[in-house]
Design a protein around this motif. Structure first.
Motif, PDB file in Angstrom:
ATOM      1  N   GLY A 219       0.817  -1.211   0.000  1.00 50.79           N
ATOM      2  CA  GLY A 219       0.000   0.000   0.000  1.00 50.79           C
ATOM      3  C   GLY A 219       0.848   1.256   0.000  1.00 50.79           C
ATOM      4  N   PHE A 220       1.917   1.272   0.796  1.00 52.07           N
ATOM      5  CA  PHE A 220       2.829   2.425   0.823  1.00 52.07           C
ATOM      6  C   PHE A 220       3.449   2.663  -0.547  1.00 52.07           C
ATOM      7  CE2 PHE A 220       4.007   1.890   5.596  1.00 52.07           C
ATOM      8  CZ  PHE A 220       2.938   2.669   5.971  1.00 52.07           C
TER       9      PHE A 220
ATOM     10  N   LEU B 232      -3.399  13.114  -5.945  1.00 55.59           N
ATOM     11  CA  LEU B 232      -4.077  12.302  -4.941  1.00 55.59           C
ATOM     12  C   LEU B 232      -3.707  12.856  -3.569  1.00 55.59           C
ATOM     13  CD1 LEU B 232      -5.798   9.904  -4.018  1.00 55.59           C
ATOM     14  CD2 LEU B 232      -3.731   8.503  -4.127  1.00 55.59           C
ATOM     15  N   THR B 233      -4.685  13.406  -2.921  1.00 56.91           N
ATOM     16  CA  THR B 233      -4.424  13.950  -1.589  1.00 56.91           C
ATOM     17  C   THR B 233      -5.111  13.074  -0.556  1.00 56.91           C
ATOM     18  OG1 THR B 233      -6.317  15.430  -1.750  1.00 56.91           O
ATOM     19  CG2 THR B 233      -4.179  16.308  -2.426  1.00 56.91           C
ATOM     20  N   GLY B 234      -4.609  13.130   0.627  1.00 51.88           N
ATOM     21  CA  GLY B 234      -5.106  12.236   1.657  1.00 51.88           C
ATOM     22  C   GLY B 234      -5.825  12.952   2.757  1.00 51.88           C
ATOM     23  N   PRO B 235      -6.005  12.272   3.816  1.00 52.49           N
ATOM     24  CA  PRO B 235      -5.354  11.002   4.122  1.00 52.49           C
ATOM     25  C   PRO B 235      -5.972   9.825   3.371  1.00 52.49           C
ATOM     26  CG  PRO B 235      -6.807  11.597   5.913  1.00 52.49           C
ATOM     27  CD  PRO B 235      -6.837  12.742   4.931  1.00 52.49           C
ATOM     28  N   VAL B 236      -5.126   8.831   3.130  1.00 52.92           N
ATOM     29  CA  VAL B 236      -5.556   7.581   2.520  1.00 52.92           C
ATOM     30  C   VAL B 236      -5.269   6.490   3.543  1.00 52.92           C
ATOM     31  CG1 VAL B 236      -5.200   5.943   0.640  1.00 52.92           C
ATOM     32  CG2 VAL B 236      -5.047   8.397   0.190  1.00 52.92           C
ATOM     33  N   ASN B 237      -6.314   5.885   4.062  1.00 52.41           N
ATOM     34  CA  ASN B 237      -6.151   4.833   5.065  1.00 52.41           C
ATOM     35  C   ASN B 237      -5.643   3.557   4.416  1.00 52.41           C
ATOM     36  OD1 ASN B 237      -7.099   6.296   7.293  1.00 52.41           O
ATOM     37  ND2 ASN B 237      -9.215   5.718   6.886  1.00 52.41           N
ATOM     38  N   LEU B 238      -4.633   2.984   5.039  1.00 54.98           N
ATOM     39  CA  LEU B 238      -4.130   1.672   4.667  1.00 54.98           C
ATOM     40  C   LEU B 238      -4.293   0.786   5.891  1.00 54.98           C
ATOM     41  CD1 LEU B 238      -0.831   2.708   2.868  1.00 54.98           C
ATOM     42  CD2 LEU B 238      -3.000   2.076   1.801  1.00 54.98           C
TER      43      LEU B 238
ATOM     44  N   ARG C   6     -11.921  -0.850  16.240  1.00 55.79           N
ATOM     45  CA  ARG C   6     -10.972  -0.187  15.342  1.00 55.79           C
ATOM     46  C   ARG C   6     -11.088  -0.874  13.998  1.00 55.79           C
ATOM     47  NH1 ARG C   6      -5.545   0.278  18.889  1.00 55.79           N
ATOM     48  NH2 ARG C   6      -6.254   1.893  20.310  1.00 55.79           N
ATOM     49  N   ARG C   7     -11.440  -0.083  12.994  1.00 59.25           N
ATOM     50  CA  ARG C   7     -11.620  -0.634  11.651  1.00 59.25           C
ATOM     51  C   ARG C   7     -11.379   0.470  10.633  1.00 59.25           C
ATOM     52  NH1 ARG C   7     -16.023  -1.289   7.874  1.00 59.25           N
ATOM     53  NH2 ARG C   7     -15.691  -3.188   6.691  1.00 59.25           N
ATOM     54  N   PRO C   8     -10.329   0.346   9.815  1.00 57.57           N
ATOM     55  CA  PRO C   8     -10.053   1.403   8.840  1.00 57.57           C
ATOM     56  C   PRO C   8     -11.016   1.372   7.656  1.00 57.57           C
ATOM     57  CG  PRO C   8      -8.528  -0.399   8.523  1.00 57.57           C
ATOM     58  CD  PRO C   8      -9.355  -0.740   9.748  1.00 57.57           C
ATOM     59  N   ASP C   9     -11.298   2.537   7.135  1.00 59.92           N
ATOM     60  CA  ASP C   9     -12.072   2.674   5.906  1.00 59.92           C
ATOM     61  C   ASP C   9     -11.058   2.810   4.776  1.00 59.92           C
ATOM     62  OD1 ASP C   9     -13.531   3.434   3.691  1.00 59.92           O
ATOM     63  OD2 ASP C   9     -14.617   5.040   4.713  1.00 59.92           O
ATOM     64  N   ILE C  10     -10.914   1.768   3.965  1.00 60.08           N
ATOM     65  CA  ILE C  10      -9.890   1.758   2.919  1.00 60.08           C
ATOM     66  C   ILE C  10     -10.462   2.065   1.539  1.00 60.08           C
ATOM     67  CG2 ILE C  10      -8.405   0.197   4.231  1.00 60.08           C
ATOM     68  CD1 ILE C  10      -9.268  -2.017   2.190  1.00 60.08           C
ATOM     69  N   ALA C  11     -11.627   2.691   1.500  1.00 58.92           N
ATOM     70  CA  ALA C  11     -12.289   2.964   0.212  1.00 58.92           C
ATOM     71  C   ALA C  11     -11.403   3.780  -0.727  1.00 58.92           C
ATOM     72  CB  ALA C  11     -13.627   3.664   0.442  1.00 58.92           C
TER      73      ALA C  11
ATOM     74  N   HIS D 219      -8.448   4.566  -5.571  1.00 52.82           N
ATOM     75  CA  HIS D 219      -7.393   5.325  -6.246  1.00 52.82           C
ATOM     76  C   HIS D 219      -6.078   4.563  -6.423  1.00 52.82           C
ATOM     77  CE1 HIS D 219      -9.735   8.977  -6.375  1.00 52.82           C
ATOM     78  NE2 HIS D 219     -10.055   8.803  -5.104  1.00 52.82           N
ATOM     79  N   LEU D 220      -5.846   3.565  -5.597  1.00 55.56           N
ATOM     80  CA  LEU D 220      -4.594   2.821  -5.687  1.00 55.56           C
ATOM     81  C   LEU D 220      -4.804   1.385  -6.167  1.00 55.56           C
ATOM     82  CD1 LEU D 220      -3.059   3.878  -2.236  1.00 55.56           C
ATOM     83  CD2 LEU D 220      -2.736   5.002  -4.463  1.00 55.56           C
ATOM     84  N   GLY D 221      -6.062   0.966  -6.236  1.00 56.10           N
ATOM     85  CA  GLY D 221      -6.338  -0.425  -6.574  1.00 56.10           C
ATOM     86  C   GLY D 221      -5.792  -1.365  -5.518  1.00 56.10           C
ATOM     87  N   TRP D 222      -5.756  -0.871  -4.284  1.00 55.65           N
ATOM     88  CA  TRP D 222      -5.135  -1.627  -3.198  1.00 55.65           C
ATOM     89  C   TRP D 222      -6.158  -2.130  -2.196  1.00 55.65           C
ATOM     90  CZ3 TRP D 222      -5.117  -1.185   2.096  1.00 55.65           C
ATOM     91  CH2 TRP D 222      -4.197  -1.984   2.773  1.00 55.65           C
TER      92      TRP D 222
END
Length: 142
Positions: free
Chosen positions: A48-49, A59-65, A103-108, A113-116
């Motif tokens: 992801g990084f 692409l601006t964030g934050p982007v949760n991984l 605790r659960r990240p939203d990785i949408a 945007h990253l296909g990750w």
């Protein structure tokens, strides 16, 4: 994030449970153990990084991984007991006041945007992490 090369005394739940299980020591569960956490295997996070670093400048964030799969502390402990074959017992202690229930990240954004998205399932990642700690504890002088 968890995986091989974690420090055995870093205070994180995965390393704590694995080390306790491998040593057949009691596994400490805070509260009832129903609080959930999401566990992302280190290889997935690094991927992801890399994708984020190689993303377009706009692409601006934050982007949760992270891994959106949720597991209770009891589920994590039971899985580790099963995978290690440990005789450890679960011991409940008081839940700290500031312990989050979920605790659960939203990785949408990462997915869009990253296909990750994470690929390594918890059991698979735990097997590699347990093998690392088992080897580390064998080499550690008493």
């Amino acid at each position: 994030t968890y995986g091989p090369r974690m420090h055995p005394n870093d205070g994180r739940v995965v390393s704590n449970f694995i080390v306790q299980a491998l040593q057949n020591k009691p596994i400490t569960i805070y509260g009832e153990g129903t609080q959930t956490r999401s566990f992302c295997y280190v290889d997935d996070l690094i991927e992801g990084f890399i994708r984020l670093m190689n993303s377009p400048d706009d692409l601006t964030g934050p982007v949760n991984l992270g891994n959106p799969g949720e597991f209770t502390m009891i589920q994590l402990a039971q899985t580790i007991l099963e995978l290690t074959g440990s005789r450890s017992q679960l011991v409940h202690e008081a839940l700290p006041r500031d312990d989050p229930k979920q605790r659960r990240p939203d990785i949408a954004l990462a997915n869009q945007h990253l296909g990750w998205e994470p690929k390594i399932q918890l059991r698979e990642g735990l097997k590699a992490t347990i093998a690392y700690f088992a080897d580390l504890l064998k080499r550690k002088p008493n």
